[in-house]
Scaffold this motif. Structure first.
Motif, mmCIF file in Angstrom:
data_model
loop_
_atom_site.group_PDB
_atom_site.id
_atom_site.type_symbol
_atom_site.label_atom_id
_atom_site.label_comp_id
_atom_site.label_asym_id
_atom_site.label_seq_id
_atom_site.Cartn_x
_atom_site.Cartn_y
_atom_site.Cartn_z
ATOM 1 N N ARG A 1 -3.835 -6.311 0.008
ATOM 2 C CA ARG A 1 -3.076 -5.178 0.648
ATOM 3 C C ARG A 1 -1.960 -6.030 1.697
ATOM 4 N NH1 ARG A 1 -7.579 -2.610 -0.990
ATOM 5 N NH2 ARG A 1 -7.485 -0.467 -1.434
ATOM 6 N N ARG B 1 -12.053 5.022 2.561
ATOM 7 C CA ARG B 1 -12.065 3.423 3.095
ATOM 8 C C ARG B 1 -11.596 3.191 4.375
ATOM 9 N NH1 ARG B 1 -8.296 -0.595 2.750
ATOM 10 N NH2 ARG B 1 -8.938 -2.469 2.258
ATOM 11 N N PHE C 1 8.812 -0.339 9.883
ATOM 12 C CA PHE C 1 7.370 -0.976 9.621
ATOM 13 C C PHE C 1 7.548 -2.318 9.178
ATOM 14 C CE2 PHE C 1 3.473 -1.003 6.749
ATOM 15 C CZ PHE C 1 2.798 -0.670 7.809
ATOM 16 N N GLY D 1 -4.859 8.069 7.161
ATOM 17 C CA GLY D 1 -4.868 8.112 8.693
ATOM 18 C C GLY D 1 -5.339 6.600 9.123
ATOM 19 N N ASN D 2 -5.547 6.878 10.632
ATOM 20 C CA ASN D 2 -6.009 5.976 11.493
ATOM 21 C C ASN D 2 -6.886 6.313 12.542
ATOM 22 O OD1 ASN D 2 -4.585 3.654 10.316
ATOM 23 N ND2 ASN D 2 -2.802 3.837 11.720
ATOM 24 N N ASN E 1 0.482 11.914 11.369
ATOM 25 C CA ASN E 1 2.002 12.322 11.365
ATOM 26 C C ASN E 1 1.867 13.852 11.215
ATOM 27 O OD1 ASN E 1 2.269 9.706 8.823
ATOM 28 N ND2 ASN E 1 3.853 10.031 10.476
ATOM 29 N N PHE F 1 -4.334 4.779 -2.181
ATOM 30 C CA PHE F 1 -4.135 5.925 -1.559
ATOM 31 C C PHE F 1 -2.668 6.064 -1.517
ATOM 32 C CE2 PHE F 1 -8.318 4.509 0.145
ATOM 33 C CZ PHE F 1 -8.887 5.869 0.082
ATOM 34 N N HIS G 1 -3.912 -3.520 6.061
ATOM 35 C CA HIS G 1 -5.201 -2.943 5.678
ATOM 36 C C HIS G 1 -5.877 -3.672 4.634
ATOM 37 C CE1 HIS G 1 -4.454 0.694 8.410
ATOM 38 N NE2 HIS G 1 -3.295 0.475 7.722
ATOM 39 N N ARG H 1 6.859 6.546 4.690
ATOM 40 C CA ARG H 1 5.433 6.242 3.824
ATOM 41 C C ARG H 1 5.285 7.001 2.338
ATOM 42 N NH1 ARG H 1 0.600 8.246 7.367
ATOM 43 N NH2 ARG H 1 -0.632 6.613 6.181
ATOM 44 N N GLN I 1 1.392 -0.043 -4.673
ATOM 45 C CA GLN I 1 0.181 -0.061 -5.795
ATOM 46 C C GLN I 1 0.857 -0.871 -6.962
ATOM 47 O OE1 GLN I 1 -1.958 0.391 -4.088
ATOM 48 N NE2 GLN I 1 -1.855 2.187 -2.808
ATOM 49 N N SER J 1 6.740 4.266 0.347
ATOM 50 C CA SER J 1 5.982 2.879 0.505
ATOM 51 C C SER J 1 4.694 2.705 -0.280
ATOM 52 C CB SER J 1 5.622 2.292 1.933
ATOM 53 O OG SER J 1 5.162 1.166 2.049
ATOM 54 N N TYR J 2 3.920 3.822 -0.228
ATOM 55 C CA TYR J 2 2.563 3.343 -0.810
ATOM 56 C C TYR J 2 2.232 3.584 -2.358
ATOM 57 C CZ TYR J 2 0.601 4.187 3.695
ATOM 58 O OH TYR J 2 0.505 4.244 5.201
HETATM 59 FE FE1 HDD Z 1 0.301 2.565 5.970
HETATM 60 C C1 HDD Z 1 -2.048 1.120 3.757
HETATM 61 C C2 HDD Z 1 -2.473 4.360 7.456
HETATM 62 C C3 HDD Z 1 2.227 3.924 8.628
HETATM 63 C C4 HDD Z 1 2.781 1.153 4.263
HETATM 64 N N1 HDD Z 1 -1.745 2.529 5.518
HETATM 65 C C5 HDD Z 1 -2.719 1.945 4.756
HETATM 66 C C6 HDD Z 1 -3.762 2.232 4.954
HETATM 67 C C7 HDD Z 1 -4.034 3.354 5.795
HETATM 68 C C8 HDD Z 1 -2.626 3.348 6.296
HETATM 69 C C9 HDD Z 1 -5.404 3.647 6.313
HETATM 70 C C10 HDD Z 1 -4.947 1.712 4.131
HETATM 71 C C11 HDD Z 1 -5.168 2.519 2.933
HETATM 72 C C12 HDD Z 1 -6.455 1.885 1.918
HETATM 73 O O1 HDD Z 1 -7.580 1.898 2.362
HETATM 74 O O2 HDD Z 1 -5.902 1.542 0.788
HETATM 75 N N2 HDD Z 1 -0.313 3.731 7.769
HETATM 76 C C13 HDD Z 1 -1.405 4.489 8.102
HETATM 77 C C14 HDD Z 1 -0.994 5.308 9.000
HETATM 78 C C15 HDD Z 1 0.467 5.190 9.446
HETATM 79 C C16 HDD Z 1 1.000 4.199 8.522
HETATM 80 C C17 HDD Z 1 -1.864 6.330 9.731
HETATM 81 C C18 HDD Z 1 1.312 5.909 10.517
HETATM 82 C C19 HDD Z 1 1.302 7.183 10.643
HETATM 83 N N3 HDD Z 1 2.166 2.573 6.371
HETATM 84 C C20 HDD Z 1 2.770 3.063 7.461
HETATM 85 C C21 HDD Z 1 4.398 2.951 7.164
HETATM 86 C C22 HDD Z 1 4.435 2.151 5.966
HETATM 87 C C23 HDD Z 1 3.068 1.887 5.444
HETATM 88 C C24 HDD Z 1 5.338 3.609 8.375
HETATM 89 C C25 HDD Z 1 5.622 1.757 5.383
HETATM 90 C C26 HDD Z 1 7.001 2.059 5.561
HETATM 91 N N4 HDD Z 1 0.393 1.244 4.405
HETATM 92 C C27 HDD Z 1 1.721 1.009 3.885
HETATM 93 C C28 HDD Z 1 1.267 0.314 2.587
HETATM 94 C C29 HDD Z 1 -0.159 0.251 2.456
HETATM 95 C C30 HDD Z 1 -0.669 1.225 3.782
HETATM 96 C C31 HDD Z 1 2.029 -0.938 2.544
HETATM 97 C C32 HDD Z 1 -0.669 -1.249 2.012
HETATM 98 C C33 HDD Z 1 -1.723 -1.126 1.056
HETATM 99 C C34 HDD Z 1 -1.594 0.163 0.719
HETATM 100 O O3 HDD Z 1 -0.441 0.733 1.282
HETATM 101 O O4 HDD Z 1 -1.879 0.856 -0.139
HETATM 102 O O5 HDD Z 1 2.081 0.859 1.647
#
Ligand code: HDD
Length: 702
Positions: A77, A117, A166, A152-153, A227, A343, A80, A363, A371, A366-367
């Protein structure tokens, strides 16, 4: 809410488990085959032209085995990357129909399977667990309405306000691109360069410098949806909401020095802790809460409720606790489940909807997108861990790794050949987006209501107890102390002067920068008690004690105290110079399960030193034992000692005044140190020690 100790939450067979079982294979007692099912006679030697000759191209088994191995890795990833998952279930406490039509939030008797996770953000897959970082807290609910992902976080606010930034914040925090240093750390120039040039980061940086960023355990941290989302009920009425997870064991953290040492002593500290807790039946539990606002309350606050760098103080908008999640099953296979889980905040069910929070909006794209590269195509929803527990029917077809065999000739809509199936359902049976009125000019810009970057950062600082403030200052010293560029260091001081001059002055002192000259602060005097970890739940449950002993230990003093600990839900390991059986003063034996090579104070919550003159003489001659007690003392951990153990404590720690037993030679307590001599009352001693353990740390021990 008590933690489940009776193991009554032991996994029943739920729908998700049954589904996973269909895809699981057990290789025990089976014969070796190729991927084509051809039985093999030898997998240790390749096919050669003569035993000392070259390997032959026709060795299909060799080629298949090596090819598969060569392709075993998928991209980690992008954020994360390091994470750990487990299954469990969610139960709502009362029907939520007044607020949302989401089916999994209606029936208190129903259990919804979940997969969770936890993760760190910045480090790569092999990085250490206990680094200073935000923790991801992602939950996939396998509901009767389809999958709902709450991604979430453990910190309720974010670094940036708009998703378009981001890639910038992540490039800044990741190891620097020229030499890929440092791993999993914010203590470097590019991160702080981004921070000082992006004032909206101020609030989240305060949380990341706080104890929240070094949790004691995944089981002891909160989760936040961050959010702003919406609940929508069956009548179409919507409310703005924020999601919360509250751990039943309370919110507890490590200290910086301990977290850094743990990265070396046990880089898997958090994942091992979660795995072991579940294996032992100490199922982690989190209560689920929501903050809700009527649509009419949208503009009632001095912050914008759509701004993801702001939280809604619980004193202004109370958290309504609506259910509980229990994690009760470890994965069978890390790659298949934890690595391949996908996710997406866009996975919602009827009754849950989005807001215009500009971070959330990005978001949603992006997710799903990430994937595709990570899991290699558009069919990742068919991977067992990602499959919903309800039927999937649509006209999407083909693509890499398609598993489903879609029958028939029709893959379009509308159609008459198949009575227009798969057929859309009536509005009340399917997902309908909330009909929010949206009106505006296209503009690349930021709302003025998002421009107060510092007030809540001050609120957070005001909410911290004395020790928490000390820890924040210490974190800034370490993090900014590692920045090379002196101008950047000064700019950090000047930026945080806007948050709290007291903080900025202390940062400056520690990093060789000038104290701020401009007047600072925001004038905010309010605080939020809910934000301080001082006010959290305290329980001894699932804590781990190291018992330092050698041959000649006092059997009674060890045995009595260990049974009291076990009764209180605390586990104990005997640590000695050598592993194996130790003989006590009365000839009775107990087993040392660890020695000073395999155990270290940072791996335990507390230490106990039983008496026994010979045992204590040996411990005093063992530098590792002295260091053990000193580390525990330095990290403010509870310590107990009996009889000659008290002498060891005072000699090793060089502090003769440490909680001396009272004049009658009985119980002494203070600053988390509990001592006893000539014990007639082991029970009171044990109880005091358990109380000290429940406190987690004793900060008064400066
Ligand atoms: Fe994110 C993964 C939480 C903002 C783009 N994010 C990821 C994961 C968590 C969060 C817990 C790990 C999921 C897993 O265990 O597979 N992210 C957050 C929170 C955010 C946040 C709480 C703010 C409220 N994220 C955020 C933004 C972007 C992303 C603004 C892009 C514009 N996040 C991603 C991603 C990831 C990811 C690149 C990397 C792996 C995945 O998604 O599956 O899409």
């Amino acid at each position: 809410m008590q933690q489940n100790q009776d193991k009554s939450a032991a996994p029943g067979i739920d729908k998700k488990m049954r589904q996973l079982e269909e895809f699981s294979t057990d290789h025990k007692g089976r014969e070796l085959t190729t991927n084509q099912g051809v039985k093999l006679t030898n997998t240790d030697d390749s096919l050669k032209a003569g035993v000392r000759g070259p390997t032959l191209m026709e060795d299909f088994h060799f080629r298949e085995k090596i090819t598969h191995f060569d392709h075993e890795r998928i991209p980690e990833r992008v954020v994360h990357a390091r994470g750990f998952g487990a299954y469990g279930f969610f139960q709502v406490y009362e029907p939520m129909a007044e607020y949302t039509k989401a089916k999994f939030l209606q029936d208190p008797a129903g259990k919804t399977p979940v997969f969770v996770r936890f993760s760190t953000v910045a480090g790569s897959r092999g990085s250490a667990d206990t680094v200073r970082d935000v923790r991801g807290f992602a939950v996939k609910f396998y509901t009767e309405d389809g999958n709902y992902d709450l991604v979430g976080n453990n910190i309720p606010v974010f670094f940036i306000q708009d998703a378009i930034k981001f890639p910038d914040v992540i490039h800044a925090v990741k190891p620097e691109p020229h030499n890929e240093i440092p791993q999993a750390s914010t203590a470097h120039d590019t991160f702080w360069d981004f921070v000082v040039n992006t004032p909206e980061t101020a609030h989240m940086v305060m949380w990341v410098m706080s104890d929240r960023a070094i949790p004691r355990s995944f089981r002891m941290m909160e989760g936040f949806g961050v959010n702003t989302y919406r609940f929508v009920n069956a009548q179409g009425k919507a409310r703005f909401i924020k999601f919360h997870w509250k751990p039943v064991l309370g919110v507890h953290s490590l200290v910086r020095d301990e977290a850094q040492k743990l990265s070396g002593k046990d880089p898997d500290f958090h994942r091992r802790d979660l795995w072991d807790a579940i294996e032992q039946g100490n199922y982690p539990e989190y209560e689920f809460g929501v903050q809700m606002l009527d649509e009419e309350q949208e503009f009632n606050f001095d912050f914008d409720i759509l701004d993801p760098t702001k939280f809604w103080p619980e004193e202004l908008v109370p958290v309504k606790i609506i259910g509980k999640m229990t994690l009760n099953r470890n994965v069978e296979n890390f790659f298949a489940e934890t690595e391949q889980v996908a996710f997406c905040p866009g996975n919602v069910v009827p009754g849950i909807d989005f807001s215009n929070d500009p971070l959330l909006q990005g978001r949603l794209f992006s997710y799903q997108d990430t994937q595709l590269i990570r899991l290699g195509g558009p069919n990742f929803h068919e991977i067992p861990v990602n499959r919903p527990v309800v039927a999937v029917h649509n006209n999407q077809r083909d693509g890499y790794h398609r598993l489903t065999v879609d029958k028939g000739t029709v893959s379009y809509s509308p159609n008459a050949l198949q009575q227009n199936c798969p057929a859309p359902v009536a509005e009340e049976d399917g997902y309908v987006h909330y009909a929010e009125r949206v009106d505006g000019r296209k503009i690349r810009g930021r709302s003025d209501s998002f421009r107060d970057f510092y007030s809540q950062a001050t609120l957070f600082w005001n909410s911290m107890s004395g020790p928490e403030k000390e820890h924040i200052i210490d974190a800034f010293h370490f993090e900014v102390g590692n920045v090379k560029d002196k101008t950047l260091k000064q700019r950090v001081v000047d930026m945080f002067n806007q948050v709290a001059p007291e903080l900025a002055g202390k940062i400056a002192l520690g990093i060789g920068a000038n104290p701020p000259v401009e007047p600072g602060g925001t004038g905010v005097t309010a605080a939020s008690a809910a934000v301080s970890q001082e006010n959290t739940i305290r329980t001894p449950l699932t804590r781990k004690v190291a018992v330092l002993a050698e041959n000649g230990f006092c059997y009674q003093g060890l045995n009595q105290v260990v049974s009291l600990l076990l009764n209180a839900g605390v586990s104990a390991d005997i640590v000695s110079s050598r592993m194996g059986m130790l003989t006590g003063t009365d000839g009775k034996q107990m087993e040392a399960v660890k020695d000073f090579t395999t155990a270290n104070a940072v791996l335990y919550d507390a230490v106990y030193v039983p008496g026994g003159a010979q045992s204590i003489q040996s411990l005093l001659k063992t530098p590792d034992a002295r260091e053990f007690i000193n580390e525990a003392y330095k990290h403010a951990k509870p310590i107990a000692a009996a009889d000659e153990g008290v002498d060891f404590l005072q000699a090793a720690a060089g502090r003769a005044q440490l909680a001396p037993p009272d004049s009658a030679g009985q119980l002494g307590t203070g600053q988390g140190v509990v001592t006893i001599r000539a014990a007639s009352d082991w029970r009171s001693f044990g109880e005091e020690f358990v109380k000290a353990i429940a406190m987690h740390r004793h900060w008064t021990r400066a």
